[in-house]
Design an enzyme around this catalytic site. Sequence first.
Site, PDB file in Angstrom:
ATOM      1  N   SER A   2       2.432  -7.100   8.025  1.00 35.68           N
ATOM      2  CA  SER A   2       3.178  -7.598   6.870  1.00 35.68           C
ATOM      3  C   SER A   2       3.060  -9.115   6.758  1.00 35.68           C
ATOM      4  O   SER A   2       2.935  -9.819   7.773  1.00 35.68           O
ATOM      5  CB  SER A   2       4.655  -7.241   7.073  1.00 35.68           C
ATOM      6  OG  SER A   2       5.453  -7.937   6.154  1.00 35.68           O
ATOM      7  N   TYR A   5      12.416  -7.757  11.460  1.00 36.48           N
ATOM      8  CA  TYR A   5      11.330  -6.871  11.009  1.00 36.48           C
ATOM      9  C   TYR A   5       9.967  -7.567  11.196  1.00 36.48           C
ATOM     10  O   TYR A   5       9.045  -7.006  11.795  1.00 36.48           O
ATOM     11  CB  TYR A   5      11.562  -6.501   9.533  1.00 36.48           C
ATOM     12  CG  TYR A   5      10.342  -5.969   8.850  1.00 36.48           C
ATOM     13  CD1 TYR A   5       9.890  -4.682   9.126  1.00 36.48           C
ATOM     14  CD2 TYR A   5       9.632  -6.748   7.932  1.00 36.48           C
ATOM     15  CE1 TYR A   5       8.748  -4.194   8.501  1.00 36.48           C
ATOM     16  CE2 TYR A   5       8.512  -6.264   7.304  1.00 36.48           C
ATOM     17  CZ  TYR A   5       8.065  -4.989   7.595  1.00 36.48           C
ATOM     18  OH  TYR A   5       6.933  -4.516   6.987  1.00 36.48           O
ATOM     19  N   LYS A  61       6.554  -6.765  13.744  1.00 36.95           N
ATOM     20  CA  LYS A  61       5.155  -6.640  13.291  1.00 36.95           C
ATOM     21  C   LYS A  61       4.247  -7.590  14.080  1.00 36.95           C
ATOM     22  O   LYS A  61       3.141  -7.232  14.482  1.00 36.95           O
ATOM     23  CB  LYS A  61       5.052  -6.918  11.789  1.00 36.95           C
ATOM     24  CG  LYS A  61       5.715  -5.863  10.921  1.00 36.95           C
ATOM     25  CD  LYS A  61       4.931  -4.564  10.935  1.00 36.95           C
ATOM     26  CE  LYS A  61       5.611  -3.456  10.163  1.00 36.95           C
ATOM     27  NZ  LYS A  61       4.915  -2.169  10.234  1.00 36.95           N
TER      28      LYS A  61
END
Length: 318
Positions: free
Chosen positions: A115, A139, A143
């Site tokens: 991402s 988040y 990643k």
Amino acid sequence: MKVLVVGGAGYIGSHVAKALMQSGHTVTVFDNLSSGQKINLFSQNVFVEGNILDYKALCQAMKGHDAVVHLAAKKAVGESMENPMLYSVNNISGSINILNAMVETGAKYLVFSSSAAVYGMPDKSLIDENTPLNPINYYGFTKLEIEKFMQWYDQLKNIKFVALRYFNAVGYDADGDIRGKEINSQNLLPIIMEVLSGKRSELKIFGNDYPTPDGTCIRDYIHVSDLASAHVLALEKLAQGMASQSLNLGTGKGTSVKEMVEAVEKVSGRKVPVVYAPRRAGDPAILIASADKARSLLGWKPAYTDICKIVQTVYSIN
Ligand code: UDP
């Protein structure tokens, strides 16, 4: 190739499964249906309902596959800040299980959904892969950590990977083959669609005092079918001997929140009621991908560059 698509019943995963099939690969979908939907499965594909946290089931499903596309993850930024445990377990532990299962079963190639969140709040608006990696939410942190695990497994166990750093994924399969709408999306375009359908009374635009031409945030919206085609190319290049890579996927073109509203109004012929709300925490003013590396290494080119055409693919399934 025989490809295990982990998370293949989900929004992006189902588009990847379709693109792989269209390119002649054999696909098995592994998904726990927590956000994926059975309606997104293709009858030609084997489907295994299972959880990446169940290591035995994962190895069982992976046996005999050459490659894995891994899209099974939690992806709500706000939730990741409130419940990091969920993200540690599902995203990080789940990915380690996938890497270990690859070593155990002999699968060689991995394409991973990363991402733009790995960059955080960069101080430039056009982001290439050399931009400092500095996630500002949990988040994005997961990643980035998974990318680092993949680098180690490449070095130690010869697992070759491509991490695809998605910018803003939008749109639906234009042929209408994928019918499951994303559930509970907190993203801009699905929310605008909920306004049109009457589920919400208005769109709240988070901030109109940003240093952009119309004051609203600018993002790089990339069509999900273009994301999908990049996964296929990445796998094929890995099989041809390309070294492991992290690659941005975006169009290189920015669209403001206001421009997105205008595009929906143009496509639908209807007015979208908007109100202006305070800025949302953690929103950079402008995020646009430089995807030159994906273009040159994969020979990838997004087919959708016009925001109205992208919106049309969403409007037609709503
Ligand atoms: N946005 C907005 N109202 C909403 C949802 C999103 O104004 O109800 C804005 C948000 O502030 C951002 C852009 O739309 O500038 C895209 O947000 P989204 O959550 O879709 O993706 P993000 O860029 O955060 O990954």
